[in-house]
Structures are given as structure tokens and as C-alpha cells.
Design an enzyme around this catalytic site. Structure first.
Site, PDB file in Angstrom:
ATOM      1  N   ASN A 157       0.811  -1.228   0.000  1.00 50.33           N
ATOM      2  CA  ASN A 157       0.000   0.000   0.000  1.00 50.33           C
ATOM      3  C   ASN A 157       0.840   1.272   0.000  1.00 50.33           C
ATOM      4  O   ASN A 157       0.494   2.253  -0.645  1.00 50.33           O
ATOM      5  CB  ASN A 157      -1.000  -0.006   1.161  1.00 50.33           C
ATOM      6  N   PRO A 181      10.417  -6.915  -0.749  1.00 50.96           N
ATOM      7  CA  PRO A 181       9.233  -6.137  -1.124  1.00 50.96           C
ATOM      8  C   PRO A 181       7.979  -6.990  -1.180  1.00 50.96           C
ATOM      9  O   PRO A 181       8.030  -8.219  -1.231  1.00 50.96           O
ATOM     10  CB  PRO A 181       9.603  -5.609  -2.514  1.00 50.96           C
ATOM     11  N   GLY A 230       2.433  -5.415   7.938  1.00 49.13           N
ATOM     12  CA  GLY A 230       1.513  -6.319   7.264  1.00 49.13           C
ATOM     13  C   GLY A 230       0.433  -6.808   8.211  1.00 49.13           C
ATOM     14  O   GLY A 230       0.041  -6.115   9.148  1.00 49.13           O
ATOM     15  N   SER A 231      -0.016  -8.026   7.992  1.00 48.88           N
ATOM     16  CA  SER A 231      -1.152  -8.565   8.736  1.00 48.88           C
ATOM     17  C   SER A 231      -0.747  -9.060  10.120  1.00 48.88           C
ATOM     18  O   SER A 231       0.427  -9.336  10.395  1.00 48.88           O
ATOM     19  CB  SER A 231      -1.775  -9.726   7.952  1.00 48.88           C
ATOM     20  N   GLU A 252       4.514  -3.731  12.701  1.00 48.47           N
ATOM     21  CA  GLU A 252       3.389  -2.813  12.484  1.00 48.47           C
ATOM     22  C   GLU A 252       2.322  -3.621  11.760  1.00 48.47           C
ATOM     23  O   GLU A 252       2.428  -3.864  10.563  1.00 48.47           O
ATOM     24  CB  GLU A 252       3.847  -1.604  11.666  1.00 48.47           C
ATOM     25  N   CYS A 286      -3.388   1.495   6.682  1.00 49.01           N
ATOM     26  CA  CYS A 286      -3.530   0.864   7.999  1.00 49.01           C
ATOM     27  C   CYS A 286      -4.237   1.783   8.987  1.00 49.01           C
ATOM     28  O   CYS A 286      -4.858   1.314   9.944  1.00 49.01           O
ATOM     29  CB  CYS A 286      -2.180   0.419   8.535  1.00 49.01           C
ATOM     30  N   GLU A 388      -9.989  -5.443  10.418  1.00 54.96           N
ATOM     31  CA  GLU A 388      -9.534  -4.488   9.412  1.00 54.96           C
ATOM     32  C   GLU A 388     -10.259  -4.707   8.084  1.00 54.96           C
ATOM     33  O   GLU A 388     -10.316  -5.813   7.568  1.00 54.96           O
ATOM     34  CB  GLU A 388      -8.019  -4.621   9.205  1.00 54.96           C
TER      35      GLU A 388
END
Length: 505
Positions: A157, A181, A230-231, A252, A286, A388
């Protein structure tokens, strides 16, 4: 720039030792999310290639740390200048690969430059502190030292910005960086490696691939820290793998941010803010506003205003005059549509959007587009309010009081950020002290500040990016104590004096 030629040049390679090298790994097709047509391929680097990258990084890091802090700072400013020079090309490739509007891609480069210049200076500001000694005549101080080789694992994102939030701090602290990446932004991230040409070869490297590549880098005994965005499940897996080696890590993970609107708020402004907070980057942020709690006294008026704002948004290819591009890939769109369908099934009502746009040019009709959607009649127990969303959805939940809004805001399992729109000073004070998140925005949604820490609580992860805290995330602290006279420390050495012995009868 010929974008097709650039994507072709960047296909099937990894970046190591200052050069693009062909990978022997299997290739995966990259699709333009605005057309669903192939634009290139990325390679799953092999285990041997990943191991060589780690070896190269360790050698480069030692030389980098041996340089002066001033020299490191000067080279990092060169990196920022190169970002500025390449910004138009990078922004175009980023838009073509991830779908975001070109304006947002340019913003991402601007913010990346700012973070790099900030850490270039902060990194030479302080390398420790002198302490008041606990023993007369001694010198006590701390040293700040690099972790070593830092692995940065990225989402799609904000692939360049999130890279520099971590890489700039890591480099300023004296580390080498290996970038893994996102599979959905690999080619642009590889192109981005060209901004690091002023740095020693091997100091920043990029190895594309799937989860197995990231896992190998995380578990490698010669990598020394991991930064992940990420998740929650992947963040938990990385944290567990790091724990086996007591390897420092920054996580994060997900956000499910609340956006509270109270009667004292300027409602038109709050509605514009909510539209931006919910729909920026097609909701793939996020810190997106994903739980919008509106006081009952202004609920209906606010809902009407938000619908008006959503209706103004232009949808289409990010290379055109649009506000919303497509979602990153088909799987993300399908997941988002399942969340929306479940919300409607549970009783929410769509008052704007809810489908896929029908008036797109023919070349974009297979792209991964969805309409920005506003939901009303949402209740706190609905699934849409629990996890989310990561898509352009604004669910409005009615609350009877500020107390209820605070309670619902804090009820989430995650705690990244929260926004409150109010001009009531008591509510402002309570929001900043009672909301259990890493960040609180009062009438100023989604803003970042290079000088202020970014991060969350609970299942949003731990550790901080940006600010002085973000620099220390990538540094060890060593305590040093020196007795210049090499004196006898009889105040506590053997033999213990009789008058300090245990009392005897």
C-alpha cells in the site's frame, strides 16, 4: 521513460552489491490492477541468492559503521536528492503497479524524501550520553550502536514510504538493509534501489519473492533485526521466529481505526475528513477510518454529508484525473466484497456505492475497481466493525454519548490510531488521555510527522517508526564505565569488613 521497457528490465532480477542480477528463481506474473493485464514478472529468489545477499550486507555494514556520522549523513542527503530526481519515473511505475492515483504516488515520494533528510541529520545528532557517575572519579556513558543487518519486509500500500521510514532510520543508525518487497510492488521497489547509488555497494539490497524468502531472511543467523509491516498473523509468525534467536523486531500490523464525530464538530469539514480518511488509497491504509461513530444528534445530517462527499470522487486509472484508483489485486477486491456483503447480510444499509463502477473506459473494465461505499444502520456487534476492512468502506454507527464512543473505540483488539472531531475541550482532553491507541488525531486525520513516533498498541504491533524513537528502534545501547585510575574498589570488594558482616551474638 518507457514504462513497459522499464518493467521488462526489472523483471526476474534482484538487487545486490549495487547491481541488478538475474535470479535463478521461478517467476511470477505482475498485473496492472487498472487493466488486469501483465506488465512484468518478479522472481522468487533462491535460498543461495538470499544467503549471498546476507553475506554481502554484513561486509558492507562494517565498512558503513566505520565511516564518520557526518559522512553517512552527507550520503543520505544524496539519496534524498536522487529520490527527487527520479520521483516522476518512480511515481508512474508505482501507479502502474499498485493502482494508486499518480498524485498519491508523488506524495509518497515527497514524504520518503522528507524522512530521509530528517534521519540524515538525526543520525549524527547523538550517539549516546554522558551520565553522572555513581563513583567519584569515574566516567560513565552510553554508546548507541547499530543492530547490524536489518531485514525490512514490506506491504504494497505504501511500499516506498514504509521502506524509507525504516531504512532511513536503520542507515542513519549504521545498519545495512535488506528489503523484501511486497509481491504486489516488487518491480517498483527494485527500480527504487537506484536512489541508493551514492551509498556503498551492498549496503541496501532488494530480494523479491514470496513468504519463503522473507522467512529465510528472518531466520538467518546473520541478520540481526526485522522490521515488518503487514497482517496480524504474519506479524505473529515473524515475532515467534525472531523470539527463537532473541532477534529484535519491529511489528506494524493491522489497524481498525475509529473516527468519532460529536455534535460540536463542523459537520461539513468532518464529512470531508471522513471521506479522505476512509477512501484514501482506495481504503488500503492501515490508519484508515474503518469504524465511524457518530453522535445520534448529528448522525443523519453527517450521513447525508458523507454521501455527498463520496459522490464527488472520481474513479479510474491512477494515471488519469481521478481520486480513487483500483484495489491492489483481485484477491484484495474479492476479500473486500465479502466483508461488504456480510455487513449487508447482518443488517447494514448501503446509501452510496456498494458495487463496481460501470462507466469505466473499456481498457479498465477488467481492472480491480470498486465504488467508495457508505453504510448506515451499522451496529457495534457487526463483523464489519471487528476487523480491518482495508477497502473503501465507511460504516456509520450511531452512539448516544461521548462515553459510548470512547468505550467502543477502546473495545477493539487492535489499537493503531483514532480520530475525533469535536471542538469541546473536555472531549479533546478525554480523547487524548483515554483512547488506548498509539496515535490520536483531533480534527486532523491521518497526519504523520517525521519527528513524531508512529506505531500502535495491542494487536497493532509494537515498536515505533519515525522520530527519535524510530532511530533508537534500530540501535543497541551499550553502557560504558571507566575508572581512569584503576583504583581499588574496597567499598564493595572482598574481603568484606567485619562491621558489615552479619551481626553475631
Amino acid at each position: 521513460m518507457d514504462a513497459a521497457a522499464e518493467f521488462g528490465r526489472l523483471s526476474g532480477v534482484f538487487y545486490s552489491g549495487g547491481s541488478f542480477l538475474p535470479s535463478a528463481g521461478e517467476r511470477r506474473t505482475v498485473l496492472d490492477p487498472a487493466t488486469a493485464k501483465p506488465i512484468g514478472e518478479f522472481a522468487d529468489v533462491t535460498a543461495e541468492e538470499a544467503d549471498q545477499v546476507v553475506t554481502t550486507a554484513n561486509a558492507a555494514q562494517k565498512a558503513w559503521w566505520a565511516e564518520s556520522a557526518l559522512h553517512r549523513s552527507e550520503l543520505m542527503h544524496e539519496v534524498a536528492r536522487e529520490m527527487h530526481r527520479l520521483a516522476p519515473e518512480l511515481a508512474e511505475l508505482l501507479t502502474r503497479e499498485t493502482g494508486k492515483p499518480y498524485k498519491e504516488s508523488r506524495d509518497e515520494l515527497t514524504w520518503s524524501i522528507s524522512a530521509t533528510d530528517y534521519y540524515a541529520e538525526l543520525g549524527r545528532h547523538s550517539h549516546g550520553s554522558v551520565l553522572g557517575p555513581s563513583v567519584a572519579g569515574q566516567l560513565h556513558y552510553t554508546l548507541k550502536e547499530p543492530m547490524g543487518v536489518v531485514v525490512v519486509i514490506l506491504p504494497a500500500n505504501f511500499p516506498l514510504l514504509l521502506l524509507m521510514w525504516e531504512a532511513a532510520a536503520a542507515l542513519a543508525a549504521g545498519n545495512a538493509v535488506i528489503v523484501k518487497p511486497s509481491e504486489w510492488a516488487s518491480l517498483t521497489t527494485l527500480k527504487f534501489m537506484e536512489v541508493f547509488t551514492a551509498l556503498p555497494a551492498g549496503l541496501v539490497q532488494c530480494v523479491p519473492g514470496g513468504g519463503q524468502v522473507g522467512d529465510r531472511l528472518v531466520r538467518h543467523p546473520q541478520t540481526h533485526m526485522v522490521g515488518f509491516t503487514g497482517s496480524v498473523p504474519t506479524g505473529q509468525a515473524i515475532a515467534k521466529a525472531c523470539a527463537e534467536q532473541f532477534k529484535p523486531h519491529l511489528i506494524e500490523a493491522s489497524g481498525n481505526d475509529a473516527f468519532v464525530v460529536m455534535p460540536s464538530a463542523p459537520l461539513r469539514t468532518a464529512a470531508r475528513a471522513a471521506a479522505f480518511a476512509a477512501f484514501l488509497n482506495c481504503g488500503q491504509v492501515c490508519t484508515s477510518a474503518e469504524r465511524i461513530y457518530v453522535h445520534t444528534d448529528v448522525y443523519d445530517e453527517f450521513a447525508d454529508l458523507l454521501v455527498e462527499e463520496a459522490a464527488k470522487l472520481r474513479i479510474g486509472s491512477g494515471l488519469g484525473a481521478v481520486d480513487l484508483g483500483p484495489m491492489e489485486h483481485a484477491e484484495e477486491r474479492d476479500r473486500y466484497e465479502r466483508i461488504l456483503a456480510r455487513a449487508v447480510e447482518q443488517g447494514a444499509k448501503v446509501v452510496h456505492g456498494g458495487g463496481r463502477p460501470l462507466d469505466l473506459p473499456e481498457e479498465n473494465r477488467d481492472g480491480f475497481f470498486v465504488e467508495p461505499t457508505v453504510l448506515v444502520n451499522v451496529t457495534p456487534d457487526m463483523e464489519v466493525m471487528q476487523a480491518e476492512i482495508f477497502g473503501p468502506l465507511a460504516p456509520l454507527c450511531r452512539v448516544e454519548s461521548f462515553d459510548e464512543a470512547l468505550k467502543l473505540t477502546n473495545a477493539s483488539l487492535v489499537g493503531l490510531g483514532a480520530t475525533v472531531y469535536t471542538t469541546d475541550l473536555q472531549e479533546v482532553h478525554r480523547a487524548t488521555t483515554e483512547i488506548a491507541t498509539g496515535m490520536v488525531w483531533i480534527n486532523a486525520p491521518l497526519l504523520d510527522n517525521d519527528a513524531g513516533p508512529f506505531g500502535g498498541r495491542k494487536l497493532s504491533g509494537f515498536g515505533r517508526q519515525l522520530g527519535a524513537e524510530g532511530l533508537d528502534t534500530f540501535r543497541h545501547t551499550k553502557l560504558v564505565m571507566i575508572d581512569p585510575a584503576a583504583s581499588e574498589h574496597d567499598f564493595w570488594w572482598f574481603p568484606y569488613s567485619d562491621d558489615e558482616a552479619f551481626p553475631q551474638d
